[in-house]
Design a protein around this motif. Sequence first.
Motif, mmCIF file in Angstrom:
data_model
loop_
_atom_site.group_PDB
_atom_site.id
_atom_site.type_symbol
_atom_site.label_atom_id
_atom_site.label_comp_id
_atom_site.label_asym_id
_atom_site.label_seq_id
_atom_site.Cartn_x
_atom_site.Cartn_y
_atom_site.Cartn_z
ATOM 1 N N ILE A 90 0.844 -1.199 0.000
ATOM 2 C CA ILE A 90 0.000 0.000 0.000
ATOM 3 C C ILE A 90 0.880 1.249 0.000
ATOM 4 C CG2 ILE A 90 -1.629 1.332 1.405
ATOM 5 C CD1 ILE A 90 -2.912 -1.393 2.159
ATOM 6 N N GLU A 91 1.925 1.227 0.815
ATOM 7 C CA GLU A 91 2.843 2.376 0.841
ATOM 8 C C GLU A 91 3.507 2.565 -0.530
ATOM 9 O OE1 GLU A 91 3.547 4.755 3.107
ATOM 10 O OE2 GLU A 91 1.823 3.912 4.184
ATOM 11 N N ALA A 92 3.899 1.442 -1.168
ATOM 12 C CA ALA A 92 4.523 1.536 -2.494
ATOM 13 C C ALA A 92 3.540 2.103 -3.507
ATOM 14 C CB ALA A 92 5.022 0.163 -2.931
ATOM 15 N N LEU A 93 2.278 1.669 -3.434
ATOM 16 C CA LEU A 93 1.263 2.199 -4.348
ATOM 17 C C LEU A 93 1.061 3.692 -4.122
ATOM 18 C CD1 LEU A 93 -1.506 -0.580 -4.430
ATOM 19 C CD2 LEU A 93 0.018 0.114 -6.277
ATOM 20 N N LYS A 94 1.050 4.115 -2.879
ATOM 21 C CA LYS A 94 0.889 5.549 -2.570
ATOM 22 C C LYS A 94 2.055 6.352 -3.137
ATOM 23 C CE LYS A 94 -1.815 5.107 1.678
ATOM 24 N NZ LYS A 94 -1.820 5.282 3.143
ATOM 25 N N LEU A 99 4.226 9.939 -7.255
ATOM 26 C CA LEU A 99 5.219 10.242 -8.303
ATOM 27 C C LEU A 99 4.547 10.531 -9.642
ATOM 28 C CD1 LEU A 99 8.006 7.622 -7.529
ATOM 29 C CD2 LEU A 99 8.114 10.083 -7.209
ATOM 30 N N GLN A 100 3.417 9.880 -9.906
ATOM 31 C CA GLN A 100 2.713 10.079 -11.166
ATOM 32 C C GLN A 100 2.010 11.433 -11.229
ATOM 33 O OE1 GLN A 100 0.188 6.692 -11.573
ATOM 34 N NE2 GLN A 100 1.831 5.361 -12.300
ATOM 35 N N THR A 101 1.686 11.991 -10.126
ATOM 36 C CA THR A 101 0.990 13.272 -10.151
ATOM 37 C C THR A 101 1.890 14.448 -10.099
ATOM 38 O OG1 THR A 101 0.705 13.152 -7.758
ATOM 39 C CG2 THR A 101 -1.163 12.588 -9.150
#
Length: 101
Positions: A90-94, A99-101
Amino acid sequence: MAGRLNMLYRDRRAHARTTLLMEREARMSREAGGRSVDASDLARLEVMSLRTTVLGPQAVITELQAMDRKRQATIIKLLAADHRRQAQFIEALKLLKALQT
């Protein structure tokens, strides 16, 4: 004295019957005592047999309970590790989303 002798003579059948009854009662009492001892011995043997029958499975049950506790401890460790991995994921997804935004 003759009167007493006559009375004893007249009562001799009653005395003989009383003697027979007492002897019969004594015999029956001895037989009942023997049966009681036999029944007690039989009951003791049955109890010993049941103890043997129960003690065997109790050892198996104790063994199985110990194995179950070990399995439960392993499951708890695996669940904790899975929970940590999920939290890391979950932390990696966050982070990726940030980073994408």
